[in-house]
Enzyme design. Structure first.
Site, PDB file in Angstrom:
ATOM      1  N   LYS A 177       0.890  -1.196   0.259  1.00 57.33           N
ATOM      2  CA  LYS A 177      -0.031   0.015   0.063  1.00 57.33           C
ATOM      3  C   LYS A 177       0.881   1.230   0.100  1.00 57.33           C
ATOM      4  O   LYS A 177       1.429   1.368   0.948  1.00 57.33           O
ATOM      5  CB  LYS A 177      -0.866   0.030   1.249  1.00 57.33           C
ATOM      6  CG  LYS A 177      -1.973   0.868   1.223  1.00 57.33           C
ATOM      7  CD  LYS A 177      -1.880   2.458   0.895  1.00 57.33           C
ATOM      8  CE  LYS A 177      -1.346   2.962   2.371  1.00 57.33           C
ATOM      9  NZ  LYS A 177      -1.401   4.385   2.686  1.00 57.33           N
ATOM     10  N   GLU A 253      10.456   1.609  10.032  1.00 54.71           N
ATOM     11  CA  GLU A 253      11.431   2.403   9.889  1.00 54.71           C
ATOM     12  C   GLU A 253      10.709   4.083  10.056  1.00 54.71           C
ATOM     13  O   GLU A 253      10.178   4.383   9.011  1.00 54.71           O
ATOM     14  CB  GLU A 253      12.073   2.026   8.633  1.00 54.71           C
ATOM     15  CG  GLU A 253      13.418   2.726   8.429  1.00 54.71           C
ATOM     16  CD  GLU A 253      13.544   4.204   7.653  1.00 54.71           C
ATOM     17  OE1 GLU A 253      13.680   4.987   8.598  1.00 54.71           O
ATOM     18  OE2 GLU A 253      13.414   4.226   6.698  1.00 54.71           O
ATOM     19  N   CYS A 287      14.518  10.756   5.981  1.00 55.18           N
ATOM     20  CA  CYS A 287      14.475  10.635   7.518  1.00 55.18           C
ATOM     21  C   CYS A 287      15.752  10.425   8.062  1.00 55.18           C
ATOM     22  O   CYS A 287      15.962  10.847   9.151  1.00 55.18           O
ATOM     23  CB  CYS A 287      13.817   9.106   7.637  1.00 55.18           C
ATOM     24  SG  CYS A 287      14.281   7.954   6.820  1.00 55.18           S
ATOM     25  N   GLU A 385      11.011  16.474  13.646  1.00 53.45           N
ATOM     26  CA  GLU A 385      11.326  16.203  12.484  1.00 53.45           C
ATOM     27  C   GLU A 385      10.506  17.092  11.635  1.00 53.45           C
ATOM     28  O   GLU A 385       9.211  16.956  11.581  1.00 53.45           O
ATOM     29  CB  GLU A 385      10.994  14.692  12.125  1.00 53.45           C
ATOM     30  CG  GLU A 385      11.452  14.211  10.854  1.00 53.45           C
ATOM     31  CD  GLU A 385      11.234  12.787  10.255  1.00 53.45           C
ATOM     32  OE1 GLU A 385      12.477  12.242   9.684  1.00 53.45           O
ATOM     33  OE2 GLU A 385      10.256  12.356  10.454  1.00 53.45           O
TER      34      GLU A 385
END
Length: 480
Positions: A177, A253, A287, A385
């Site tokens: 997905k 992750e 990331c 982040e």
């Protein structure tokens, strides 16, 4: 393959969504609608999961490593033959600079499939145990089962292939997905599988949706054995909680706020431009980027000036221009999020350069390269982040202080250390609570190297031998 497929792959067929629902696919560089993708229903997802379950339970896929290897080679060959079609489609859908498609966004991602193809030549799925009780004992690595692979929009094709190649090599079946921002980076894989490989129906299924409630079915469906997710830590928490109801295996992750530490004997004139350029690569949508730069307090001013000068001359803009390092952010939503952090940066500290929506473009989700300083390590902009082209520069007093600041977030994905003394840099690197560390610019990113995070940057590893083993169950058999 003559164009990018816009249909889902379910049980060996390319199909639209039940009821014909679709959602728009938008070019982030122009804000134009470039097409559509099927908006899957819960019924579609359930069909995909059932197909994956049937393929796992009733075919020889999980036990035939040689056949799996053959199919992965076929998929890789199909990609090689269609790079000229896929490359412009990625640039248009993702907004990635075309230069990055020559590496990890496309070319390297395709080459990385070889890692698992080659690993199947040498990996032992069964090994004997010596000693212990009387008789023989065997330890087997067996495919975990049906895998839900849920991927983000920043490096979509790379991450789709990362999860698919590992899970398929292990003998699992998969429902993939993709993020709704980048659906074609997954649907094109479905067409290649169907037209160019011997992968049996149901082994790979691809569903697209912009409805989180529909996507959630992949984390709770009892026929799914494992979930592999790449994305934000906030969503990772929800997936982990949802999967707990049926005790699914979970590989995550997640986010990062990685720190690059320049020790007091390091050459800032070389380090700062490299870090600034890397943070702006693909508009900072990565990331593992070192979005915090830690420098000795006495050198803070110099570091900021070098970063400003670098930001001012970085090539960015139209992602189809091969000279550009940075294109747009992926969406209006992400643009607003990054600009909100830039406003916050001005309140918590100082925006030395950038921090605004680009004025040189009438359309597109562009933000200027940005440098933030005069800010506390505990400030939100230094802790959270941002996922945009924003570098936060922080001072430290000594090596211990640098380690404390670097480790002082919820994240632990990556990091870097620079010093004229490699052993000193290694000493600091070993103290960082992160899954990867680069010392003096050395590269860890390679398919033979396990990648993943400590703390709230995730669970499990991708690539390396560990990436295969994350999709294996371990069984011990004793016999007389």
């Amino acid at each position: 393959m003559t164009d990018v497929n816009e249909l889902m792959l379910i049980d060996g067929e390319l199909v639209g969504a039940t009821g014909g629902g679709t959602f728009d696919n938008i070019n982030p560089a122009t804000e134009d609608v470039i097409g559509a993708a099927p908006n899957a229903t819960v019924s579609d997802v359930d069909k995909a999961v059932q197909a994956a379950r049937r393929a796992f339970d009733t075919t020889t896929w999980s036990n035939d490593a040689e056949f799996r290897q053959q199919c992965l080679r076929q998929l890789q060959t199909a990609f090689h033959k269609n790079l000229d079609i896929i490359r412009p489609a990625l640039v248009t859908e993702v907004g990635t600079p075309v230069m990055l498609t020559r590496s990890i966004q496309l070319d390297s991602a395709v080459e990385f499939i070889s890692h698992y193809v080659d690993l199947l030549d040498t990996y032992s799925f069964e090994r004997p145990l010596a000693g212990g009780p009387a008789g023989q004992r065997i330890v087997r690595g067996e495919a975990a089962g049906v895998v839900s692979a849920i991927t983000p929009w920043n490096y979509p094709l790379y991450l789709n292939l990362c999860k698919l190649s590992a899970a398929l090599a292990a003998g699992c079946t998969v429902v993939l997905k993709p993020a709704p921002d980048t659906p074609w980076s997954a649907t094109l894989i479905g067409e290649l599988i169907l037209e160019h490989t011997d992968i049996p129906p149901g082994v790979v299924n691809i569903v697209t949706t912009d409805d989180n409630a529909v996507a959630a079915e992949l984390t709770t469906n009892p026929m799914v054995d494992a979930v592999s997710f790449t994305g934000s830590t906030a969503v990772g928490r929800r997936i982990m909680a949802a999967a707990a109801g049926t005790i699914k295996r979970v590989t995550l992750e997640l986010g990062g706020k990685s720190a690059a530490i320049a020790l007091d004997d390091a050459d800032l004139t070389q380090i700062v431009p490299t870090i600034m350029g890397t943070v702006c690569s693909h508009a900072g949508q990565g990331c593992a980027l070192n979005t915090r730069l830690l420098v000795p307090r006495a050198q803070l001013g110099m570091a900021v000036e070098i970063a400003k000068a670098t930001a001012a001359r970085l090539p960015w803009g139209d992602p189809t221009d091969p000279a550009n390092l940075m294109g747009p952010l992926i969406s209006k939503r992400q643009l607003e999020s990054v600009l909100g952090y830039c406003v916050l940066a001005g309140e918590e500290g100082r925006v030395a350069i950038g921090g605004r929506r680009a004025e040189k473009f009438a359309r597109g989700y562009y933000v200027e390269p940005t440098v933030v300083t005069d800010i506390a390590p505990t400030a939100r902009v230094a802790q959270e982040e941002i996922f945009g082209p924003v570098l936060v520069i922080l001072p430290f007093d000594d090596d211990d202080d640098a380690v404390r600041i670097a480790n002082g977030t919820i994240y632990g994905l990556s990091g870097a250390v620079f010093s004229a003394d490699t052993e000193r840099a290694m000493s600091v690197a070993k103290r960082l609570r992160t899954g990867t560390v680069s010392v003096n610019g050395a590269q860890y990113f390679d398919p033979t190297s396990p990648f993943g995070g400590y703390k709230q940057s995730g669970l499990g590893r991708e690539w390396g031998t560990e990436g295969l083993e994350d999709f294996l169950e371990v069984k011990t058999i004793a016999r007389p």
